[in-house]
Design a protein around this motif. Sequence first.
Motif, PDB file in Angstrom:
ATOM      1  N   VAL A 121      34.928  57.653  93.247  1.00  0.00           N
ATOM      2  CA  VAL A 121      34.015  57.987  92.160  1.00  0.00           C
ATOM      3  C   VAL A 121      32.709  57.239  92.400  1.00  0.00           C
ATOM      4  O   VAL A 121      32.695  56.025  92.591  1.00  0.00           O
ATOM      5  N   SER A 122      31.596  57.983  92.395  1.00  0.00           N
ATOM      6  CA  SER A 122      30.298  57.371  92.655  1.00  0.00           C
ATOM      7  C   SER A 122      29.769  56.672  91.410  1.00  0.00           C
ATOM      8  O   SER A 122      30.300  56.829  90.307  1.00  0.00           O
ATOM      9  N   VAL A 152      30.436  67.101  90.284  1.00  0.00           N
ATOM     10  CA  VAL A 152      29.367  66.424  89.545  1.00  0.00           C
ATOM     11  C   VAL A 152      29.620  66.578  88.043  1.00  0.00           C
ATOM     12  O   VAL A 152      30.016  67.664  87.590  1.00  0.00           O
ATOM     13  N   PRO A 153      29.412  65.534  87.249  1.00  0.00           N
ATOM     14  CA  PRO A 153      29.752  65.585  85.819  1.00  0.00           C
ATOM     15  C   PRO A 153      28.744  66.364  84.984  1.00  0.00           C
ATOM     16  O   PRO A 153      28.057  65.825  84.106  1.00  0.00           O
ATOM     17  N   PHE A 191      22.715  62.057  93.119  1.00  0.00           N
ATOM     18  CA  PHE A 191      22.845  61.584  94.496  1.00  0.00           C
ATOM     19  C   PHE A 191      22.638  60.077  94.528  1.00  0.00           C
ATOM     20  O   PHE A 191      21.617  59.565  94.080  1.00  0.00           O
ATOM     21  N   ASP A 192      23.627  59.347  95.017  1.00  0.00           N
ATOM     22  CA  ASP A 192      23.541  57.891  95.091  1.00  0.00           C
ATOM     23  C   ASP A 192      24.132  57.420  96.411  1.00  0.00           C
ATOM     24  O   ASP A 192      24.425  58.223  97.301  1.00  0.00           O
ATOM     25  N   GLY A 247      26.026  59.692  99.367  1.00  0.00           N
ATOM     26  CA  GLY A 247      25.512  59.768 100.737  1.00  0.00           C
ATOM     27  C   GLY A 247      26.522  59.302 101.769  1.00  0.00           C
ATOM     28  O   GLY A 247      26.649  59.900 102.842  1.00  0.00           O
ATOM     29  N   GLU A 248      27.244  58.237 101.449  1.00  0.00           N
ATOM     30  CA  GLU A 248      28.246  57.721 102.388  1.00  0.00           C
ATOM     31  C   GLU A 248      29.356  58.740 102.642  1.00  0.00           C
ATOM     32  O   GLU A 248      29.832  58.904 103.766  1.00  0.00           O
ATOM     33  N   GLU A 249      29.777  59.428 101.568  1.00  0.00           N
ATOM     34  CA  GLU A 249      30.845  60.414 101.730  1.00  0.00           C
ATOM     35  C   GLU A 249      30.353  61.659 102.476  1.00  0.00           C
ATOM     36  O   GLU A 249      31.116  62.273 103.227  1.00  0.00           O
ATOM     37  N   LEU A 250      29.100  62.038 102.282  1.00  0.00           N
ATOM     38  CA  LEU A 250      28.542  63.118 103.095  1.00  0.00           C
ATOM     39  C   LEU A 250      28.520  62.714 104.561  1.00  0.00           C
ATOM     40  O   LEU A 250      28.866  63.512 105.445  1.00  0.00           O
TER      41      LEU A 250
END
Length: 223
Positions: free
Chosen positions: A182-183, A155-156, A40-41, A45-48
């Motif tokens: 891509v985060s 998630v990778p 979680f970065d 958070g912005e995309e959520l």
Amino acid sequence: MRKIIVGAMVSMDGVMQAPGGPTEDPTQGFKFGGWVMPYFDQEFGEELDRLFNEKFDLLLGRKTYEIFAGYWPYYDENASHGGIAKLFNEIKKYTISRSGEVDTSWRGSVLLRDIADVKRLREEDGPNLVTQGSTELVHALLANDLVDAMSIFTVPVVLGGGKKLFAHGSAPHSYKLTRARVSSTGTLIAHYERAGDIKIDGAALDSPSDRERARRERIKREG
């Protein structure tokens, strides 16, 4: 008519079980609860936030509803992620339980009994319906051709087993990628809208070789 949007956090091998913590869903011996949290970065958070930015109601399976109902009403709205807690506490939450054995005392909760109730709800006017978790519900939505869009956070990690986003029996459809990102931790965040029927093409030779004809015959025999 409302849209149904599937929101899902998945591993690279398609698992979506217990992303938030070890106690969420340890059923079937699942040992990796909380596997999303190290990834979680800021971008995540912005995309959520973008997913939850437009007016929506939650559509949840019973088990996910019970996880949310035991957590978000008691979360400090002044703490980090308090905005999501406030939002979830204020909006409507639809949960499906065939038995009806679910405590819907969380403010704004509505009990649905089956997928037919979801179909009727989708046909009504109102905000979009967004799922979170709810594996069995998502499988039923896909099988009944009720999914209009998907926001998938991949998630990778490879988990090797667990409850998966897709199951056999989903209604075939193509989807159009409308946004992707891509985060910093390598999470691929992709948003899709339903685009239509599956299109197929082929790269077969105009005149197949004897070897190719033999291969096709063998496939027919093997079923």
